[in-house]
Design an enzyme around this catalytic site. Structure first.
Site, PDB file in Angstrom:
ATOM      1  N   LYS B 192       0.865  -1.179   0.000  1.00  0.00           N
ATOM      2  CA  LYS B 192       0.000   0.000   0.000  1.00  0.00           C
ATOM      3  C   LYS B 192       0.900   1.227   0.000  1.00  0.00           C
ATOM      4  CE  LYS B 192      -2.767   3.157   2.463  1.00  0.00           C
ATOM      5  NZ  LYS B 192      -2.105   4.224   1.717  1.00  0.00           N
ATOM      6  N   GLU B 268       8.461   1.205  11.663  1.00  0.00           N
ATOM      7  CA  GLU B 268       9.568   2.160  11.542  1.00  0.00           C
ATOM      8  C   GLU B 268       8.902   3.525  11.512  1.00  0.00           C
ATOM      9  OE1 GLU B 268      11.785   4.719  10.692  1.00  0.00           O
ATOM     10  OE2 GLU B 268      12.039   4.015   8.626  1.00  0.00           O
ATOM     11  N   CYS B 303      12.398  10.775   8.304  1.00  0.00           N
ATOM     12  CA  CYS B 303      12.234  10.413   9.708  1.00  0.00           C
ATOM     13  C   CYS B 303      13.557  10.446  10.455  1.00  0.00           C
ATOM     14  CB  CYS B 303      11.566   9.049   9.837  1.00  0.00           C
ATOM     15  SG  CYS B 303      12.373   7.793   8.854  1.00  0.00           S
ATOM     16  N   GLU B 397       7.835  16.121  15.861  1.00  0.00           N
ATOM     17  CA  GLU B 397       8.395  15.862  14.538  1.00  0.00           C
ATOM     18  C   GLU B 397       7.680  16.753  13.529  1.00  0.00           C
ATOM     19  OE1 GLU B 397       7.553  12.068  12.627  1.00  0.00           O
ATOM     20  OE2 GLU B 397       9.628  12.000  11.909  1.00  0.00           O
TER      21      GLU B 397
END
Lengths: 305, 503
Positions: B192, B268, B303, B397
């Protein structure tokens, strides 16, 4: 989000009424369209094989299609057949369909050339690009000499326009294949004597020439099976219809029967274009008898509800 | 990869691309069963690129059933390892052959610079696939110590049907990070891609079939998280999900697993990665280059981006001056211009999120550089100094080109500030003192720690996070294969049972 066209119900591939000299009888076509709209069919197809497209020029086909689109005036979806021997003609029909505001095209295999699946797919994608409308594939190996197999179906999947397939092979395994492996392509019954089986496998529409003259009876089967899921009743209606299917699908005079069926309803259908000839007297009588019994039987089943 | 082309040439390629639009299931393109679609746009211009199939649970069902069928009949999972290797090597080669097309497609769809796509994303994708392909027939199983009467074999077997859920920041590369080891292990997969960036995944799926991957082994289901990601996460016939993306979504996948079949979940997730510069760091100019690269590469949409600069007071002015000088070289503009280093953020929605942080930076922080947004979804590289360590600029973040600077006095304080976060993906430390470098590296709670550089290691080293940056496995390295396999013990009794057998 854009939603695709949903194929639901009875779609009638219109016959082409003709005058005795072979010219189009547009008054009768208009009358037929009105009859079908009021009888509750769910869509019309102009330029299918039932309409004798193989015996018409591209200009004639476009004129007929335009007439149909204008006459229907948005009351029902109109689908334009693009099947032709020459790709160029199919492209012209596809472009014409778009320009005249058709709702979809019916896209068959070019007859006689016997393309490979890859060739057929590339041809189909070119026609699709020309129309950029919803596409209903038309698998009719009996007349075209080749089948729209897995390789073909996988390749045409590149296009989002491919929404359905009119399955006219008569091979029940194809119904299973389409239902299980190609659920994104709406399967539409194109083999009249297998309508019950198609509905059992989830088809929601039936493209049936017989609805030119028996629209209500065809709608009755669709409603029993697809709408209400009442397959007991559906089987009884189908059983009453099977003698007609036998005449239509197995008698070898398909279009001739359909045109005469329309005559029986009081709308003039006229002669066939060569090479076909109309039914003889005995054949007409036999067909009329089958129609009469069928109407009585289906009426009894639906009224007994 | 050849030399870079001109902007005009890239635009010419872009105009001729045939963009995939349908999901890829059982070896072929197909629209969503519902027929629904969504529009994917070029974030740099806002122009519509393609109508993509908006799949739903029914498409996920179909894709999973095809993946299951192809796993169970062994057309891939039981293929000879050397044959699997050949197919993946051919796929790598086909990606290489189509690299220019893929690079332009990636840039158009994601807003990433063509420079990065051409020099990093596509060649790395090829490299990663080749690396995993080469491993296939070189990882051996084990025989455990046992008595003379026994042989104990420890075998790795593919997990089964794996859902691979990708982020939008490195669409091609993350695809390779996941399909590389998953397919190498013999799993079959349902991918996906992120709704924002589906194009290159679909193209790779097509190339995979061309490379000889049997149908049904690699399926791509396109659409939103709620319509596709969730049904995949909840699917009872999916054996494992590997997810890269936000911590919030990762948490949901754990719920999906708990609510369904207890499928394995590998996560992750996000990061707010510290970059410590101690006052004995050598060559501040080189340090500044690393800092800028760590913070602004890929528009900060990374990230592992080094988004928190933790610097000792004595060298702060000098370092910031150099950071600003380097950052000015990171020009922002048309992603298809090969001289541009900072492209567009991935979407309008994400741009607005980052703009919110930017507004706060301008209002409350000390702006060292940047601070503005411009044209489309562009945000200029921004450096902001904060004094309050609980400031959301220092904790959350952002996933944009915003570098937060925090001043510290001592080494221990630097480590404490660096570890004062819920994340633990990556960290870096700059110092000329070897002992402090190694002590710091050990004390930092992060999956990857780089010393005197910024980076993630490479394909040979595992990548993944501590704390809320993820768990369950590692991407990259031989270790990546472990998560797509399960261990089976086969215990053979060789003893002669004649004595004990009943007559």
């Amino acid at each position: 989000m854009t939603a695709r066209m949903v194929l639901e119900g009875i779609y009638t591939p219109l016959i082409t009424p003709l005058h005795a000299d072979g010219s189009f009888d547009l008054d009768s076509l208009a009358a037929l369209i009105e009859t079908l709209v009021s009888a509750g069919v769910h869509g019309l197809i102009s330029g299918g094989s039932t309409g004798e497209n193989y015996a018409q020029s591209v200009d004639e086909r476009l004129a007929l299609a335009r007439f149909t689109v204008e006459r229907v005036a948005g009351r029902l979806p109109v689908i334009i057949g693009t099947g032709a021997m020459r790709t160029e003609d199919s492209l012209a029909l596809a472009k014409g369909a778009r320009e005249m505001g058709a709702d979809a095209i019916l896209l068959g295999t070019p007859p006689y050339s016997v393309p490979t699946e890859r060739e057929n797919a590339l041809n189909a994608l070119a026609i699709d690009r020309a129309a950029d409308l919803p596409v209903i594939l038309y698998n009719y190996p009996g007349r075209m000499g080749v089948e729209m197999g897995r390789d073909f179906l996988d390749r045409v999947g590149r296009s989002r326009n491919v929404i359905g397939i009119k399955e006219s092979s008569g091979d029940i395994n194809r119904v299973h294949l389409l239902a299980r492996d190609y659920p994104h392509i709406q399967m539409s019954c194109g083999m009249d004597d297998q309508a019950l089986e198609f509905f059992a496998w989830g088809a929601r529409s039936w493209i049936c020439a017989g609805s030119n003259f028996l629209p209500r009876e065809h709608v009755a089967l669709y409603e029993a099976c697809a709408i209400r899921g009442d397959f007991d009743k559906g089987r009884r209606i189908m059983s009453a219809m099977l003698p007609l299917m036998r005449v239509l699908e197995q008698g070898g005079k398909f279009i001739q029967c359909v045109k005469h069926g329309v005559e029986v309803t009081g709308v003039s259908a006229g002669p066939m274009r060569p090479p076909l000839k109309g039914l003889n007297k005995d054949e007409k009588r036999a067909l009329e008898q089958v129609i009469g019994v069928l109407k009585t039987s289906v009426a009894a089943i639906t009224e007994g509800n | 990869m050849g030399d870079l082309l001109t902007t005009a040439e890239y635009k010419a390629i872009a105009a001729t691309l045939e963009l995939p639009q349908n999901a890829f299931i059982d070896g072929s393109f197909r629209p969503a069963i519902s027929g629904k679609s969504f529009t994917t746009v070029n974030p740099a211009t806002g122009a519509a690129l393609a109508e993509i199939a908006a799949c739903g649970a029914e498409d996920v069902d179909l894709a999973v059933s095809k993946a299951r069928e192809s796993f169970d009949d062994g057309r891939w999972s039981r293929l000879h390892p050397a044959a699997r290797k050949e197919v993946l090597l051919r796929l790598a080669k086909l990606i290489e052959r189509n690299s220019r097309e893929l690079a332009v497609m990636e840039s158009l769809d994601s807003g990433k610079t063509i420079f990065d796509c051409e020099t990093v994303d596509v060649p790395e994708t090829v490299h990663v696939l080749k690396w995993h392909a080469e491993l296939i027939d070189k990882i051996y199983d084990q025989v455990a110590p046992a008595s003379d009467d026994h042989i104990a074999m420890i075998l790795r077997e593919p997990v089964g049907v794996v859902g691979l859920v990708l982020p939008w920041n490195f669409p091609l590369l993350m695809l390779a990070w996941k399909i590389g080891p998953a397919l190498a292990a013999g799993c079959t997969v349902v991918v996906k891609p992120a709704a924002e960036t589906t194009l290159t995944t679909l193209r790779v799926a097509e190339l995979a079939v061309e490379a000889g991957l049997p149908r049904g082994v690699l399926n791509v289901v396109t659409g939103s998280g709620s319509e596709v990601g969730e049904p995949l996460g909840r699917h009872p016939d999916v054996d494992m999900v590997s997810f890269t993306g936000s911590t919030a979504t990762g948490r949901r996948f754990l719920h999906y697993s708990a609510d369904s079949n207890l499928k394995e979940v590998v996560l992750e997730l996000g990061g707010k990665n510290p970059c410590i510069v101690l006052d004995d760091a050598e060559d501040l100019d080189a340090v500044a280059a690393h800092v800028v690269n760590g913070a602004f590469w890929n528009m900060g949409e990374n990230c592992s981006a080094a988004s928190r600069l933790i610097v000792q007071k004595a060298i702060k002015p000098k370092l910031l001056e150099r950071v600003a000088a380097h950052a000015r070289e990171w020009n922002s503009g048309d992603p298809l211009d090969p001289s541009v280093r900072v492209g567009a953020l991935v979407s309008q929605a994400h741009f607005e999120k980052v703009s919110g942080y930017l507004a706060q930076a301008v209002k409350s922080g000390r702006i060292v550089l940047g601070g503005e947004s411009h044209g489309g979804t562009h945000v200029a590289p921004t450096v902001v100094e904060v004094t309050d360590r609980d400031d959301r600029l220092a904790r959350e973040e952002i996933f944009g080109p915003i570098l937060t600077v925090i001043e510290v006095a001592r080494f221990e304080e630097a480590i404490a500030v660096a570890n004062d976060t819920k994340y633990g993906l990556a960290a870096s430390i700059f110092t000329a003192n070897g002992k402090r470098a190694l002590r710091g590296a050990r004390m930092l709670r992060a999956g990857t720690v780089t010393v005197n550089s910024f980076g993630e290691g490479d394909i040979t080293t595992p990548f993944g996070g501590y704390k809320q940056s993820g768990f369950g496995g590692r991407d990259n390295g031989i270790h990546a294969h472990d998560q797509y396999t399960q261990l089976k013990t086969i215990w053979l009794d060789l003893s002669d049972h004649a004595d004990t057998a009943l007559d």
